[in-house]
Design a protein around this motif. Structure first.
Motif, mmCIF file in Angstrom:
data_model
loop_
_atom_site.group_PDB
_atom_site.id
_atom_site.type_symbol
_atom_site.label_atom_id
_atom_site.label_comp_id
_atom_site.label_asym_id
_atom_site.label_seq_id
_atom_site.Cartn_x
_atom_site.Cartn_y
_atom_site.Cartn_z
ATOM 1 N N GLY A 75 0.817 -1.214 0.000
ATOM 2 C CA GLY A 75 0.000 0.000 0.000
ATOM 3 C C GLY A 75 0.846 1.258 0.000
ATOM 4 N N TRP A 115 1.154 3.996 -2.982
ATOM 5 C CA TRP A 115 0.924 5.406 -2.691
ATOM 6 C C TRP A 115 2.133 6.237 -3.120
ATOM 7 C CZ3 TRP A 115 2.819 9.568 -0.065
ATOM 8 C CH2 TRP A 115 1.933 10.628 0.155
ATOM 9 N N SER A 167 -5.720 8.580 -1.276
ATOM 10 C CA SER A 167 -5.700 7.222 -1.811
ATOM 11 C C SER A 167 -4.918 7.156 -3.124
ATOM 12 C CB SER A 167 -7.121 6.707 -2.052
ATOM 13 O OG SER A 167 -7.652 7.231 -3.249
ATOM 14 N N LYS A 213 -5.546 5.483 -5.814
ATOM 15 C CA LYS A 213 -6.427 5.608 -6.982
ATOM 16 C C LYS A 213 -6.823 7.049 -7.227
ATOM 17 C CE LYS A 213 -8.281 0.946 -6.883
ATOM 18 N NZ LYS A 213 -9.457 0.110 -6.740
ATOM 19 N N ARG A 216 -11.176 14.385 -3.816
ATOM 20 C CA ARG A 216 -11.252 14.031 -2.394
ATOM 21 C C ARG A 216 -12.706 13.895 -1.944
ATOM 22 N NH1 ARG A 216 -8.269 12.263 2.053
ATOM 23 N NH2 ARG A 216 -9.975 11.993 3.506
ATOM 24 N N ILE A 268 -14.040 10.599 -3.069
ATOM 25 C CA ILE A 268 -13.509 9.523 -2.227
ATOM 26 C C ILE A 268 -14.289 9.457 -0.912
ATOM 27 C CG2 ILE A 268 -11.505 8.800 -0.859
ATOM 28 C CD1 ILE A 268 -9.769 10.002 -3.178
ATOM 29 N N ARG A 324 -16.597 6.364 0.447
ATOM 30 C CA ARG A 324 -16.362 5.701 1.741
ATOM 31 C C ARG A 324 -17.618 5.708 2.608
ATOM 32 N NH1 ARG A 324 -10.349 8.037 2.726
ATOM 33 N NH2 ARG A 324 -9.265 6.407 1.566
#
Length: 97
Positions: free
Chosen positions: A4, A8, A38, A40, A68, A71, A75
């Motif tokens: 991860g 990033w 993130s 992506k 953002r 995202i 979430r």
């Protein structure tokens, strides 16, 4: 380094490079990567920069904020879906009997 973090870092490096090609400082890429969060989302930002070639920082920041926001919305949707699935499972179980 965990996968991860590696993903990033790679996404951040690409974002910094995309911004440098447009004449913006590396620090802007670092800040945007932290804000977006993130990999992506960071990749999405790099793709936007490479395809649209914005010339002013305001446009770039607006796009980063929009990414953002997307995202955060995603979430929240996933959290609601998980909560709903838990409630549905509970209602379908024998807990009320």
């Amino acid at each position: 380094m965990a996968d991860g973090r590696k993903e990033w870092s790679s996404a951040r490096d690409d974002l910094v490079l995309s911004l440098k090609r447009l004449g913006f400082p590396s620090d802007l890429g670092e800040a945007l990567a932290r804000q977006i969060g993130s990999p992506k989302g960071i990749i999405r930002m790099s793709t936007y920069l490479d395809n649209e070639s914005p010339t002013d920082i305001e446009t770039i920041v607006d796009e980063a904020l929009a990414i953002r926001s997307d995202i955060d919305t995603w979430r929240k949707k996933k959290e609601a879906e998980e909560a709903n699935a838990g409630i549905t499972a509970m209602l379908n179980s024998d807990w009320m009997d």
